[in-house]
Design a protein around this motif. Structure first.
Motif, PDB file in Angstrom:
ATOM      1  N   PHE A 183      32.396  62.992  67.579  1.00  0.00           N
ATOM      2  CA  PHE A 183      33.501  63.370  66.699  1.00  0.00           C
ATOM      3  C   PHE A 183      34.724  62.595  67.158  1.00  0.00           C
ATOM      4  CE2 PHE A 183      36.945  66.787  65.997  1.00  0.00           C
ATOM      5  CZ  PHE A 183      37.294  66.262  64.765  1.00  0.00           C
ATOM      6  N   ILE A 184      35.324  61.839  66.241  1.00  0.00           N
ATOM      7  CA  ILE A 184      36.527  61.046  66.532  1.00  0.00           C
ATOM      8  C   ILE A 184      37.663  61.608  65.700  1.00  0.00           C
ATOM      9  CG2 ILE A 184      37.585  58.757  66.508  1.00  0.00           C
ATOM     10  CD1 ILE A 184      34.722  57.581  66.562  1.00  0.00           C
ATOM     11  N   MET A 185      38.705  62.074  66.367  1.00  0.00           N
ATOM     12  CA  MET A 185      39.861  62.651  65.669  1.00  0.00           C
ATOM     13  C   MET A 185      41.118  61.894  66.065  1.00  0.00           C
ATOM     14  SD  MET A 185      41.203  66.582  65.665  1.00  0.00           S
ATOM     15  CE  MET A 185      42.862  67.000  65.059  1.00  0.00           C
ATOM     16  N   LYS A 240      40.904  73.215  73.958  1.00  0.00           N
ATOM     17  CA  LYS A 240      40.300  74.544  74.107  1.00  0.00           C
ATOM     18  C   LYS A 240      39.375  74.859  72.946  1.00  0.00           C
ATOM     19  CE  LYS A 240      41.516  79.443  74.601  1.00  0.00           C
ATOM     20  NZ  LYS A 240      42.632  80.418  74.683  1.00  0.00           N
ATOM     21  N   THR A 241      39.827  74.550  71.726  1.00  0.00           N
ATOM     22  CA  THR A 241      39.015  74.849  70.547  1.00  0.00           C
ATOM     23  C   THR A 241      37.733  74.034  70.532  1.00  0.00           C
ATOM     24  OG1 THR A 241      41.015  75.364  69.286  1.00  0.00           O
ATOM     25  CG2 THR A 241      39.014  74.972  68.026  1.00  0.00           C
ATOM     26  N   LEU A 242      37.823  72.753  70.849  1.00  0.00           N
ATOM     27  CA  LEU A 242      36.630  71.908  70.880  1.00  0.00           C
ATOM     28  C   LEU A 242      35.638  72.403  71.927  1.00  0.00           C
ATOM     29  CD1 LEU A 242      38.186  68.337  70.495  1.00  0.00           C
ATOM     30  CD2 LEU A 242      36.880  69.607  68.778  1.00  0.00           C
ATOM     31  N   PHE A 247      31.524  71.548  71.985  1.00  0.00           N
ATOM     32  CA  PHE A 247      31.569  70.109  72.235  1.00  0.00           C
ATOM     33  C   PHE A 247      31.668  69.845  73.738  1.00  0.00           C
ATOM     34  CE2 PHE A 247      32.985  69.944  67.777  1.00  0.00           C
ATOM     35  CZ  PHE A 247      32.268  68.857  67.315  1.00  0.00           C
ATOM     36  N   THR A 248      31.163  68.700  74.147  1.00  0.00           N
ATOM     37  CA  THR A 248      31.274  68.269  75.537  1.00  0.00           C
ATOM     38  C   THR A 248      31.945  66.898  75.596  1.00  0.00           C
ATOM     39  OG1 THR A 248      29.079  67.239  75.477  1.00  0.00           O
ATOM     40  CG2 THR A 248      29.200  69.547  76.193  1.00  0.00           C
ATOM     41  N   ASP A 249      32.234  66.444  76.804  1.00  0.00           N
ATOM     42  CA  ASP A 249      32.818  65.122  77.019  1.00  0.00           C
ATOM     43  C   ASP A 249      34.058  64.919  76.148  1.00  0.00           C
ATOM     44  OD1 ASP A 249      32.896  62.710  78.362  1.00  0.00           O
ATOM     45  OD2 ASP A 249      31.671  61.653  76.883  1.00  0.00           O
ATOM     46  N   ILE A 250      34.946  65.913  76.163  1.00  0.00           N
ATOM     47  CA  ILE A 250      36.170  65.880  75.352  1.00  0.00           C
ATOM     48  C   ILE A 250      37.198  64.983  76.050  1.00  0.00           C
ATOM     49  CG2 ILE A 250      38.032  67.278  74.374  1.00  0.00           C
ATOM     50  CD1 ILE A 250      35.928  69.665  74.580  1.00  0.00           C
ATOM     51  N   LYS A 251      37.643  63.954  75.358  1.00  0.00           N
ATOM     52  CA  LYS A 251      38.530  62.968  75.988  1.00  0.00           C
ATOM     53  C   LYS A 251      39.694  62.599  75.069  1.00  0.00           C
ATOM     54  CE  LYS A 251      34.831  60.558  78.504  1.00  0.00           C
ATOM     55  NZ  LYS A 251      34.129  59.247  78.623  1.00  0.00           N
ATOM     56  N   LYS A 252      40.857  62.474  75.650  1.00  0.00           N
ATOM     57  CA  LYS A 252      41.982  61.843  74.960  1.00  0.00           C
ATOM     58  C   LYS A 252      41.929  60.367  75.328  1.00  0.00           C
ATOM     59  CE  LYS A 252      46.084  62.427  76.638  1.00  0.00           C
ATOM     60  NZ  LYS A 252      47.356  63.056  77.016  1.00  0.00           N
ATOM     61  N   VAL A 253      41.702  59.516  74.358  1.00  0.00           N
ATOM     62  CA  VAL A 253      41.499  58.096  74.641  1.00  0.00           C
ATOM     63  C   VAL A 253      42.714  57.239  74.305  1.00  0.00           C
ATOM     64  CG1 VAL A 253      39.009  58.270  74.370  1.00  0.00           C
ATOM     65  CG2 VAL A 253      40.404  57.710  72.386  1.00  0.00           C
ATOM     66  N   THR A 265      31.692  65.072  72.021  1.00  0.00           N
ATOM     67  CA  THR A 265      30.283  64.813  71.784  1.00  0.00           C
ATOM     68  C   THR A 265      29.516  66.112  71.562  1.00  0.00           C
ATOM     69  OG1 THR A 265      30.404  62.864  73.202  1.00  0.00           O
ATOM     70  CG2 THR A 265      28.206  63.733  72.725  1.00  0.00           C
ATOM     71  N   LYS A 266      28.605  66.075  70.602  1.00  0.00           N
ATOM     72  CA  LYS A 266      27.688  67.211  70.418  1.00  0.00           C
ATOM     73  C   LYS A 266      26.585  67.108  71.456  1.00  0.00           C
ATOM     74  CE  LYS A 266      24.562  69.403  67.123  1.00  0.00           C
ATOM     75  NZ  LYS A 266      24.117  69.478  65.720  1.00  0.00           N
ATOM     76  N   PRO A 267      26.314  68.169  72.204  1.00  0.00           N
ATOM     77  CA  PRO A 267      25.252  68.108  73.233  1.00  0.00           C
ATOM     78  C   PRO A 267      23.880  67.830  72.628  1.00  0.00           C
ATOM     79  CG  PRO A 267      26.624  70.086  73.469  1.00  0.00           C
ATOM     80  CD  PRO A 267      26.960  69.480  72.147  1.00  0.00           C
TER      81      PRO A 267
END
Length: 268
Positions: A183-185, A240-242, A247-253, A265-267
């Protein structure tokens, strides 16, 4: 108000956002992330059709960056609520001979004319987000054949949605993705430091000074709407919501000013 079928929509939207420092760079970041994903998937299956769902196609700025970042066969299904935004999007398909509109209402299709075996199809649903949230997802669940995609992409859209609906949307995004899908937001996501957020907001509001007064007032209303409780989205809110959604591997890029790009990422 966030009515992009009004004065701030269409070509006026394109002109405005391109003046926001970093906005077009943010689009390129999305394109780079999609390109990286595509290369990884094609290393396993060179003939794979990359499948993407885009929430909030708008005037097609992000869609074109996605298409330009990927080689080979690509399928993008997108949803957009505002006809004026779609009308502007359709004018851009002539910028390159690879794209042409072959059907307009209620859906728009764009396909690559280079080669049938290297098709690029964009389906733009002239419908609300309810198409994705309820109709499409529920239909597939009922049929027990959930149509999943490699990536869900959304730019400058989800911040317009109230938090209660947003929570439901993230849940459905996860189910729309294949295992290990991304997921790209890319969106207006406030920093948690309130003083810094106010500085970022003031800098962007300054860009409105040279606009005609009616257009300026409409944009001011838009920004005021985005700051309301239950609408304003912060980095900690999003993370927090993600995480709570699974979701895993939540990153601000990437971040500049009011805007940031996150991936999750969806596991398996």
């Amino acid at each position: 108000s966030n009515d992009f079928d009004g004065i701030i929509g269409g070509e006026a939207y394109d002109q405005k956002v391109k003046e926001i420092p970093g906005f077009m760079e943010m689009q390129q970041v999305v394109g780079d992330l999609v390109e990286k994903m595509g290369k990884e998937l094609r290393s396993q299956d060179p003939c794979k059709t990359i499948q993407i769902f885009e929430i909030g196609v708008g005037t097609g700025i992000t869609t074109m960056h996605i298409l330009d970042s990927l080689q080979g066969s690509v399928y993008i299904e997108g949803v957009e609520i505002e006809p004026k935004m779609i009308d502007t999007f359709k004018t851009k398909t002539s910028y390159c001979s690879r794209y042409s509109i072959i059907k307009e209402s209620p859906f728009s299709f764009i396909e690559n004319k280079v080669s049938p075996c290297r098709s690029r199809i964009v389906t733009v649903h002239r419908d609300s987000a309810n198409y994705f949230l309820y109709h499409n997802l529920q239909r597939n669940i009922d049929n027990k054949t959930l149509y999943v995609v490699d990536a869900v992409v959304s730019a400058a859209t989800i911040h317009n949605i109230c938090s209660k609906v947003r929570d439901k949307l993230f849940y459905d995004i996860k189910h729309k993705l294949r295992p290990e899908g991304i997921f790209i937001m890319a969106d207006k996501i406030a920093v948690d430091d309130y003083a810094q957020h106010i500085n970022d907001l003031a800098a962007e509001l300054k860009l409105l000074d040279d606009l005609p007064e009616d257009l300026r007032q409409s944009w001011l209303e838009h920004y005021a709407f985005d700051e309301q409780p239950g609408i304003k989205l912060t980095e900690s809110d999003l993370e927090k919501t993600l995480a709570n959604t699974g979701f895993t591997d939540i990153k601000k890029v990437w971040r500049q000013g009011l805007n940031a790009v996150y991936t999750a990422t969806k596991p398996k």
